[in-house]
Design a protein around this motif. Sequence first.
Motif, PDB file in Angstrom:
ATOM      1  N   VAL A 142       0.847  -1.190   0.000  1.00 28.27           N
ATOM      2  CA  VAL A 142       0.000   0.000   0.000  1.00 28.27           C
ATOM      3  C   VAL A 142       0.883   1.241   0.000  1.00 28.27           C
ATOM      4  N   GLU A 143       0.418   2.293  -0.666  1.00 27.55           N
ATOM      5  CA  GLU A 143       1.142   3.558  -0.690  1.00 27.55           C
ATOM      6  C   GLU A 143       0.854   4.341   0.580  1.00 27.55           C
ATOM      7  N   VAL A 144       1.907   4.901   1.172  1.00 27.49           N
ATOM      8  CA  VAL A 144       1.759   5.729   2.364  1.00 27.49           C
ATOM      9  C   VAL A 144       2.445   7.065   2.103  1.00 27.49           C
ATOM     10  N   LYS A 145       1.709   8.148   2.267  1.00 24.53           N
ATOM     11  CA  LYS A 145       2.245   9.487   2.031  1.00 24.53           C
ATOM     12  C   LYS A 145       3.228   9.862   3.138  1.00 24.53           C
ATOM     13  N   ILE A 146       4.383  10.444   2.753  1.00 25.01           N
ATOM     14  CA  ILE A 146       5.390  10.789   3.758  1.00 25.01           C
ATOM     15  C   ILE A 146       5.738  12.276   3.788  1.00 25.01           C
ATOM     16  N   ASP A 147       5.221  13.061   2.842  1.00 26.75           N
ATOM     17  CA  ASP A 147       5.455  14.506   2.904  1.00 26.75           C
ATOM     18  C   ASP A 147       4.372  15.239   2.125  1.00 26.75           C
ATOM     19  N   GLU A 148       4.346  16.558   2.283  1.00 23.25           N
ATOM     20  CA  GLU A 148       3.316  17.373   1.639  1.00 23.25           C
ATOM     21  C   GLU A 148       3.550  17.527   0.143  1.00 23.25           C
ATOM     22  N   ALA A 149       4.748  17.166  -0.315  1.00 25.46           N
ATOM     23  CA  ALA A 149       5.056  17.277  -1.741  1.00 25.46           C
ATOM     24  C   ALA A 149       4.544  16.078  -2.535  1.00 25.46           C
ATOM     25  N   GLY A 150       3.905  15.160  -1.852  1.00 26.73           N
ATOM     26  CA  GLY A 150       3.352  13.999  -2.547  1.00 26.73           C
ATOM     27  C   GLY A 150       4.245  12.784  -2.539  1.00 26.73           C
ATOM     28  N   GLY A 151       5.337  12.822  -1.770  1.00 28.27           N
ATOM     29  CA  GLY A 151       6.224  11.667  -1.687  1.00 28.27           C
ATOM     30  C   GLY A 151       5.537  10.500  -0.992  1.00 28.27           C
ATOM     31  N   VAL A 152       5.776   9.302  -1.488  1.00 31.34           N
ATOM     32  CA  VAL A 152       5.160   8.116  -0.896  1.00 31.34           C
ATOM     33  C   VAL A 152       6.198   7.017  -0.731  1.00 31.34           C
ATOM     34  N   VAL A 153       5.907   6.088   0.151  1.00 32.75           N
ATOM     35  CA  VAL A 153       6.654   4.845   0.271  1.00 32.75           C
ATOM     36  C   VAL A 153       5.650   3.708   0.166  1.00 32.75           C
ATOM     37  N   MET A 154       6.146   2.532  -0.153  1.00 33.96           N
ATOM     38  CA  MET A 154       5.292   1.357  -0.190  1.00 33.96           C
ATOM     39  C   MET A 154       5.525   0.541   1.075  1.00 33.96           C
ATOM     40  N   VAL A 155       4.434   0.158   1.721  1.00 35.72           N
ATOM     41  CA  VAL A 155       4.498  -0.672   2.918  1.00 35.72           C
ATOM     42  C   VAL A 155       3.774  -1.981   2.617  1.00 35.72           C
ATOM     43  N   THR A 156       4.439  -3.105   2.867  1.00 31.72           N
ATOM     44  CA  THR A 156       3.816  -4.408   2.659  1.00 31.72           C
ATOM     45  C   THR A 156       2.937  -4.722   3.864  1.00 31.72           C
ATOM     46  N   THR A 157       1.655  -4.944   3.633  1.00 29.12           N
ATOM     47  CA  THR A 157       0.720  -5.191   4.729  1.00 29.12           C
ATOM     48  C   THR A 157       0.083  -6.570   4.593  1.00 29.12           C
ATOM     49  N   PHE A 158      -0.317  -7.109   5.733  1.00 29.96           N
ATOM     50  CA  PHE A 158      -1.093  -8.343   5.737  1.00 29.96           C
ATOM     51  C   PHE A 158      -1.933  -8.380   7.005  1.00 29.96           C
ATOM     52  N   LEU A 159      -3.003  -9.139   6.949  1.00 27.38           N
ATOM     53  CA  LEU A 159      -3.952  -9.222   8.057  1.00 27.38           C
ATOM     54  C   LEU A 159      -3.685 -10.483   8.859  1.00 27.38           C
ATOM     55  N   GLU A 160      -3.593 -10.324  10.176  1.00 29.52           N
ATOM     56  CA  GLU A 160      -3.407 -11.481  11.050  1.00 29.52           C
ATOM     57  C   GLU A 160      -4.215 -11.262  12.317  1.00 29.52           C
ATOM     58  N   THR A 161      -5.083 -12.222  12.635  1.00 28.48           N
ATOM     59  CA  THR A 161      -5.967 -12.143  13.807  1.00 28.48           C
ATOM     60  C   THR A 161      -6.645 -10.776  13.910  1.00 28.48           C
TER      61      THR A 161
END
Length: 252
Positions: A142-161
């Motif tokens: 999922v994309e996560v915004k890290i600054d007001e300039a529109g920079g993003v990082v990708m975080v690998t997510t998964f669901l557990e319990t």
Amino acid sequence: MTALTYTHSPSLTPLTTQSPQTLSATSNPPIDYLMTSVMVLRQPQPPSPSAFQNNSQKPQVLLLRRHPQDSYPLKWEPPGGSIDPSDPTVLSAATRELHEETNLSNPHFHTWVAMARELPTEDAARMKNWGVQPEEELARDVEVKIDEAGGVVMVTTFLETKNVWGKMNFVATVDEGAEVEIDPEEHVEWGWFTEEEVRRGRAVLPLENGNGSVNGEKEEKEKERVLEFTSRAVWGSVLEAFRVGRELGVIA
């Protein structure tokens, strides 16, 4: 304890000020538990410019083998772990986890890395023998915004319990010649592996890499190991680290 330090590329500057809690809350869906993972790459140098490149001179990644009494027993993974409340940033957490698990210090973080999506059919089939949890097979970036300039990082997510777990993967390098020292309470072996070895899931470990104690017995050294990873997401991220590392010129 001496304060741990790190350096980073300009693209990661926003992560030096944003707290892990803010990063988790910004994600959609919000992340309940955030972790880090460090893909340490190295490019061994040949003994001479004209020397033929064999496996010992190909780009490599550092992997650790989990303790048999831990979760995901005897599976392989990069250094990393959960972010503590006392960690001011994700990069600080990654630096701490790297040091705790390998004794390596002062990493340089080049970039974040997502999970590789496309895997050969034979690779996907082999993964089914690892005992991977169904929730982890549904891992997504999922994309996560890290600054007001529109920079993003990708975080690998998964669901557990019913909780959302997230993992930020980083490509890093350390000083040439730095020695790895694992905590035998957490990991039993370690090694530097080429992309080919990671992809085919087999490699030979040198004598000195860990204590080799598995279920109370010593495994033979200088013997081929089967590399079973903790999840498809971890395996895919390691392979993606090689691609990104070449793209950035970190490895050849």
